[in-house]
Design an enzyme around this catalytic site. Structure first.
Site, mmCIF file in Angstrom:
data_model
loop_
_atom_site.group_PDB
_atom_site.id
_atom_site.type_symbol
_atom_site.label_atom_id
_atom_site.label_comp_id
_atom_site.label_asym_id
_atom_site.label_seq_id
_atom_site.Cartn_x
_atom_site.Cartn_y
_atom_site.Cartn_z
ATOM 1 N N ALA A 65 13.294 15.801 69.863
ATOM 2 C CA ALA A 65 13.262 16.388 71.194
ATOM 3 C C ALA A 65 12.676 15.347 72.139
ATOM 4 O O ALA A 65 11.892 14.478 71.718
ATOM 5 C CB ALA A 65 12.410 17.650 71.174
ATOM 6 N N GLU A 133 6.309 15.920 64.094
ATOM 7 C CA GLU A 133 5.707 16.680 65.203
ATOM 8 C C GLU A 133 4.189 16.745 65.147
ATOM 9 O O GLU A 133 3.525 16.740 66.181
ATOM 10 C CB GLU A 133 6.286 18.102 65.242
ATOM 11 C CG GLU A 133 7.673 18.192 65.863
ATOM 12 C CD GLU A 133 8.796 17.956 64.872
ATOM 13 O OE1 GLU A 133 8.532 17.466 63.751
ATOM 14 O OE2 GLU A 133 9.954 18.264 65.207
HETATM 15 N N1 CAA Z 1 11.853 11.305 73.187
HETATM 16 C C1 CAA Z 1 11.998 10.539 74.279
HETATM 17 N N2 CAA Z 1 12.238 9.208 74.218
HETATM 18 C C2 CAA Z 1 12.316 8.647 73.000
HETATM 19 C C3 CAA Z 1 12.164 9.397 71.827
HETATM 20 C C4 CAA Z 1 11.925 10.795 71.946
HETATM 21 N N3 CAA Z 1 11.823 11.617 70.891
HETATM 22 N N4 CAA Z 1 12.263 8.564 70.768
HETATM 23 C C5 CAA Z 1 12.486 7.342 71.266
HETATM 24 N N5 CAA Z 1 12.507 7.379 72.617
HETATM 25 C C6 CAA Z 1 12.708 6.266 73.554
HETATM 26 C C7 CAA Z 1 11.461 5.386 73.644
HETATM 27 O O1 CAA Z 1 10.520 5.945 74.538
HETATM 28 C C8 CAA Z 1 12.065 4.091 74.122
HETATM 29 O O2 CAA Z 1 12.310 4.194 75.498
HETATM 30 P P1 CAA Z 1 11.974 2.910 76.470
HETATM 31 O O3 CAA Z 1 12.889 1.815 75.995
HETATM 32 O O4 CAA Z 1 12.325 3.427 77.833
HETATM 33 O O5 CAA Z 1 10.534 2.588 76.278
HETATM 34 C C9 CAA Z 1 13.423 4.049 73.428
HETATM 35 O O6 CAA Z 1 13.709 5.403 73.059
HETATM 36 C C10 CAA Z 1 13.418 3.205 72.166
HETATM 37 O O7 CAA Z 1 12.377 3.684 71.326
HETATM 38 P P2 CAA Z 1 11.263 2.725 70.670
HETATM 39 O O8 CAA Z 1 11.005 1.551 71.553
HETATM 40 O O9 CAA Z 1 10.084 3.571 70.315
HETATM 41 O O10 CAA Z 1 12.040 2.241 69.383
HETATM 42 P P3 CAA Z 1 11.395 1.760 67.996
HETATM 43 O O11 CAA Z 1 12.504 1.156 67.221
HETATM 44 O O12 CAA Z 1 10.187 0.934 68.213
HETATM 45 O O13 CAA Z 1 10.928 3.111 67.254
HETATM 46 C C11 CAA Z 1 11.163 5.388 66.518
HETATM 47 C C12 CAA Z 1 11.883 4.054 66.858
HETATM 48 C C13 CAA Z 1 10.320 5.211 65.260
HETATM 49 C C14 CAA Z 1 12.251 6.428 66.268
HETATM 50 C C15 CAA Z 1 10.273 5.778 67.725
HETATM 51 O O14 CAA Z 1 11.043 5.736 68.906
HETATM 52 C C16 CAA Z 1 9.685 7.144 67.617
HETATM 53 O O15 CAA Z 1 8.738 7.361 66.862
HETATM 54 N N6 CAA Z 1 10.217 8.130 68.379
HETATM 55 C C17 CAA Z 1 9.662 9.466 68.432
HETATM 56 C C18 CAA Z 1 9.997 10.256 67.197
HETATM 57 C C19 CAA Z 1 9.350 11.634 67.252
HETATM 58 O O16 CAA Z 1 8.155 11.783 67.283
HETATM 59 N N7 CAA Z 1 10.215 12.682 67.234
HETATM 60 C C20 CAA Z 1 9.765 14.042 67.295
HETATM 61 C C21 CAA Z 1 9.747 14.541 68.713
HETATM 62 S S1 CAA Z 1 8.972 16.114 68.863
HETATM 63 C C22 CAA Z 1 10.163 17.235 68.470
HETATM 64 O O17 CAA Z 1 11.269 16.895 68.074
HETATM 65 C C23 CAA Z 1 9.736 18.665 68.640
HETATM 66 C C24 CAA Z 1 10.724 19.701 68.295
HETATM 67 O O18 CAA Z 1 11.057 19.912 67.162
HETATM 68 C C25 CAA Z 1 11.239 20.562 69.356
#
Ligand code: CAA
Length: 257
Positions: A65, A133
């Site tokens: 998300a 999460e």
């Molecule tokens: N939401 C919004 N933006 C996201 C995102 C997310 N879930 N995941 C990645 N992005 C964005 C980053 O902010 C980044 O944007 P910018 O270039 O503008 O800074 C871009 O995507 C690339 O991401 P990274 O630079 O972080 O890429 P990475 O290769 O270093 O890492 C990753 C990849 C490990 C997937 C990392 O992006 C990450 O940990 N993302 C979040 C994963 C997460 O926590 N997901 C759960 C969300 S909560 C949820 O889903 C709740 C629910 O059930 C309703």
């Protein structure tokens, strides 16, 4: 016209792609709403027998998300966001066509929940799946706390929840979270081959069978077995039952509707 969802058709299969690669296909309200509409449209078209869902770019199926849009939500807004997510996941989980998640990279949080709403998951060796999460101080909000234990069992599901770590594709296969792991360059082709094999069978019978399985999981065993008997009888009201059995007896391929 959807901004974040692309849909292309290959024979009886539709390939639906999340198109927000700069944000690793993160799911905001617009993405979720567009995905709902596209899936709903495909569900109403009998010629579509399989839907393959994947993510644009090399890195992600969907990284969850959208954290940026969630960060300042009030509890009321979070409830509404969760409802929007559930509506889309439920739409996918109750599709008539068979749904295949082609997990091409990160499928985290909501992305993992999206893959779990599909019938079948085929992962590339590059895929990493998990529910991180708790690292953000929340819990899965698009059905993950319910679909994950049903897929992998409670013990493994709590491990994924509590560690929040991404699991490699092979680990996901071992725990039953994905059906198969394939090389990245073969992922779409393998999903299309599977779609082709599925589309040769009776779509109606597959749909009845899927309904039996998903409804049965919500019932106690005796009632679920009774439900199966009723649905089995129902298939005998259909063209495909007569055609499938006659074709077998006449030693020819069946021509299903
Ligand atoms: N939401 C919004 N933006 C996201 C995102 C997310 N879930 N995941 C990645 N992005 C964005 C980053 O902010 C980044 O944007 P910018 O270039 O503008 O800074 C871009 O995507 C690339 O991401 P990274 O630079 O972080 O890429 P990475 O290769 O270093 O890492 C990753 C990849 C490990 C997937 C990392 O992006 C990450 O940990 N993302 C979040 C994963 C997460 O926590 N997901 C759960 C969300 S909560 C949820 O889903 C709740 C629910 O059930 C309703």
């Amino acid at each position: 016209m959807a901004e974040y969802i692309r849909c292309e058709e290959r024979g009886a299969a539709a390939i639906v792609t999340l198109e927000r690669p700069k944000a690793l296909n993160a799911l905001n309200v617009q993405v979720l709403s567009e995905l709902y509409e596209v899936m709903d449209g495909l569900n109403s078209r009998p010629e579509v027998k399989v839907v393959i869902l994947t993510g644009a770019g090399e890195k992600a199926f969907a990284a969850g998300a959208d954290i940026a849009s969630m960060s300042q939500m009030t509890p009321g807004e979070a409830a509404e966001f969760s409802r929007t997510g559930h509506r889309t996941m439920d739409r996918i989980a109750s599709m008539r066509p068979v749904t295949i998640a082609a997990v091409n990279g990160y499928a985290l949080g909501g992305g993992c929940e999206l893959a779990m709403a599909c019938d079948i998951r085929i992962a590339s060796t590059r895929a990493k799946m998990g529910i991180p999460e708790v690292t953000l101080g929340v819990i899965p909000g698009f059905g993950g706390t319910q679909r994950l234990p049903r897929l992998v069992g409670l013990g493994k599901a709590v491990e994924l929840l509590a560690t929040g770590r991404p699991y490699k594709a092979e680990e996901c296969r071992e725990m039953g979270l994905v059906n198969q792991v394939v090389a990245p360059e073969e992922l779409l082709e393998r999903c299309l081959e599977l779609a082709e094999a599925i589309s040769r069978n009776s779509t109606g019978a597959i749909s009845y069978g899927k309904q039996c399985m998903s409804t049965g999981l919500e019932l106690d065993l005796a009632r679920a077995l009774d439900f199966e008997q009723r649905v089995f009888a129902l298939t005998f009201t259909e063209h495909d039952q007569r055609e499938g059995m006659e074709a077998f007896l006449q030693k020819r391929p069946a021509s299903f509707r």
